[in-house]
Enzyme design. Structure first.
Site, PDB file in Angstrom:
ATOM      1  N   TYR A 289      50.266  71.970  56.145  1.00 14.75           N
ATOM      2  CA  TYR A 289      51.290  72.478  55.770  1.00 14.75           C
ATOM      3  C   TYR A 289      52.440  72.684  55.945  1.00 14.75           C
ATOM      4  CZ  TYR A 289      51.621  74.443  50.928  1.00 14.75           C
ATOM      5  OH  TYR A 289      52.219  74.832  49.761  1.00 14.75           O
ATOM      6  N   TYR A 337      59.486  64.780  52.289  1.00 17.15           N
ATOM      7  CA  TYR A 337      58.574  64.136  51.421  1.00 17.15           C
ATOM      8  C   TYR A 337      59.121  64.645  50.725  1.00 17.15           C
ATOM      9  CZ  TYR A 337      55.673  61.521  48.464  1.00 17.15           C
ATOM     10  OH  TYR A 337      54.999  61.171  47.811  1.00 17.15           O
TER      11      TYR A 337
END
Ligand SMILES: [Zn+2]
Lengths: 393, 155
Positions: A289, A337
């Site tokens: 993460y 992304y």
């Protein structure tokens, strides 16, 4: 110590995610959730009627799984509305694997969609009308003007720098390597290469973190389908087995985090690895993460990829990028992304694609073991999933 | 720029005695009668042993900066005009940690480990918000931050 009862009992058999280079997606959150479930089920060769376990963390109302099941017209016999923020989906995989192993359900789905970028353009989403409730956060943190969640991570970064001498230059390399992966991902929001100097020259937001230390704000959605190991082998795609999983949450408010340099990943990661019978050196590709650059450094330390305090020098070597010794966040991650607020679903989807050999230009050759680690809240809720191919089961 | 009115925090049942004391600029902490330990944030039971008999004791008002971050932009309209400002976690001498602002010093000069002392900012409803200033800085415990100290540019 956890036993290894769950190891390899369940598998991820279908995945889907949606994101776009311009950061927006058409459709409502509900429609996107439905589309992701349909795509992930189709990926597996299953249908909505097969789903008897529903795992979902967020909803406009008070009962996420009830409301989504009603919207989809299904009546699951296994239900889970666990909400741990961005790590919810890793927690859901853990819970779903246990439920499947115990016979509580056969086919489980976890799903996420959010459209913060489109909501902002429209002047509000389903969260926008919420007023500040009489929460502990409102009473004991909100008056001090900490930018959230950015400021919480900035406090962690400042403490890490004080304790271990970590530098902004070192952390910047996380963002640089994320762009190198994103360059190979046509759906990534930010594909232009950047340098460490670019990161250091970007505007200071909350010291020591700068704009390019921070994740994106985009629309995004995804879903993951799980079933038993036995059933998985009859489906459309090669199964990706859940070898280990673990969860630990240490606080909700950043002011209550026991040690800003140590996360619950020390617990969740150790449990997941113990269950899998594997360790950090067995992992071929990691999806960590990356809400902020500091998050990655903390997770690498706490999951055992480098010693505590050495996350800065470790990432500065460039090990996380293409060709590096620990390929990480191969989509470009939340930094490059997509990041619709809770990134955890995308970590799982990419880990599965890498283990299936579907990574395209960014495929890590011969990947057999992947680790997906979600972080929810403000370094609050940690969840680790170790995944493997048939050969590793 | 004129400083906007601070966000006035809601008052929980457990936190009410704390806020009441701040009307007189008194800094108090909840202590557990059973296990003898303080806690923060205020609860209506002890998070160490779950006992419900608590007492409020005067706090030292002294602590050290555990971590600090300077906000280059205001977090919300109520903080507009104060940026850049330092948000810190302060470890109090009593052993509990709280979020606060460090004022009375250029925000980028606040360092981890620095000794700080409580100071107060009046809220619109008569309560006071506990802030901290460097322990070595001039002024008394009751003096507000020097005007302009929190708006110095963060180079
Ligand atoms: Zn007690």
């Amino acid at each position: 110590m956890p036993d290894r009862t769950l190891r390899g009992q369940a598998a991820i058999v279908g995945v889907a995610d949606a994101a776009s280079a311009d950061g927006t997606l058409a459709g409502t959150v509900r429609r996107l959730q439905g589309q992701m479930i349909a795509e992930a089920l189709d990926d597996a060769g299953l249908a909505l009627g097969d789903v008897d376990g529903l795992f979902v963390n967020d909803s406009p109302g008070w009962a996420p799984s009830l409301e989504l099941a009603e919207y989809l017209g299904i009546a699951p016999r296994c239900t889970d509305s666990t909400q741990t923020g961005g790590s919810s989906f890793e927690v859901h995989v853990e819970h779903a694997a246990a439920a499947i192993a115990a016979g509580l359900c056969d086919v489980a789905v976890t799903v996420y969609a959010a459209t913060p970028r489109s909501d902002r353009a429209r002047g509000g989403g389903y969260r926008s009308g919420q007023t500040v409730g009489a929460t502990a956060t409102a009473e004991w943190e909100l008056p001090y003007g900490l930018r959230m969640p950015l400021g919480a991570y900035a406090l962690a970064a400042a403490r890490h720098m004080h304790a271990f001498g970590t530098t902004s230059e070192q952390l910047a390399r996380v963002a640089v390597d994320a762009r190198r992966w994103a360059a190979m991902n046509p759906r990534a929001r930010l594909r232009e290469p950047i340098t460490v100097d670019d990161v250091l020259a970007s505007p200071l937001q909350a010291s020591p973190l700068r704009t390019l230390d921070c994740c994106l704000v985009t629309d995004g959605a995804g879903a993951v389908v799980l079933t038993s190991a036995d059933r998985a082998r009859d489906l459309r795609r090669p199964p990706v087995f859940v070898l280990g999983a673990g969860t630990c949450h240490t606080h909700a408010m950043i002011s209550q985090m026991p040690d800003l340099t140590v996360t619950g990943a020390t617990v969740s990661g150790a449990q997941a690895f113990a269950m899998a019978g594997l360790g950090p050196t067995d992992v071929d590709v990691v999806q960590l993460y990356d809400s902020f650059t500091i998050t990655v450094a903390l997770l690498l330390e706490d999951l055992g990829f480098c010693p505590k305090g050495e996350g800065g020098p470790f990432v500065a070597e460039g090990v996380l990028g293409p060709g590096g010794s620990l390929p990480a966040n191969t989509t470009g991650g939340g930094l490059a992304y997509t990041h619709p607020g809770q990134f955890g679903i995308f970590l799982l989807v990419e880990a599965v694609r890498q283990l299936r050999g579907e990574g395209g230009d960014r495929q890590v050759e011969g990947a057999e073991v992947a680790l997906a680690h979600g972080s929810g809240g403000v370094l609050s809720a940690m969840a680790t999933v170790v995944l493997g191919t048939e050969a590793t089961r | 720029m004129k400083e906007a009115t601070r966000f006035e925090p809601p008052e929980s049942v457990a936190g009410a005695p704390f806020w009441a004391a701040t009307r007189d600029r008194r800094f108090v902490l909840p202590w557990c009668v059973a296990c003898g330990r303080p806690h923060w944030f205020p609860r209506d039971l002890c998070p160490h042993c779950l006992a419900t008999e608590l007492e409020w004791r005067e706090a030292s008002g002294r602590g050290r900066v555990y971590s600090v971050s300077v906000m280059a932009k205001a977090a919300n309209p109520a903080m507009a005009g104060r940026e850049p400002y330092a948000v810190a976690l302060v470890d109090l001498a009593e052993g509990v940690r709280m979020m606060t602002n460090v004022v009375g010093i250029a925000p980028d000069e606040v360092t981890v480990g620095a000794p700080v002392t409580v100071t107060w900012e009046r809220l619109g409803d008569g309560r006071h918000l506990p802030l901290f200033r460097p322990s070595t800085a001039p002024g008394t415990m009751d003096s507000p931050a020097p005007p302009g100290a929190s708006s110095r540019s963060n180079a």
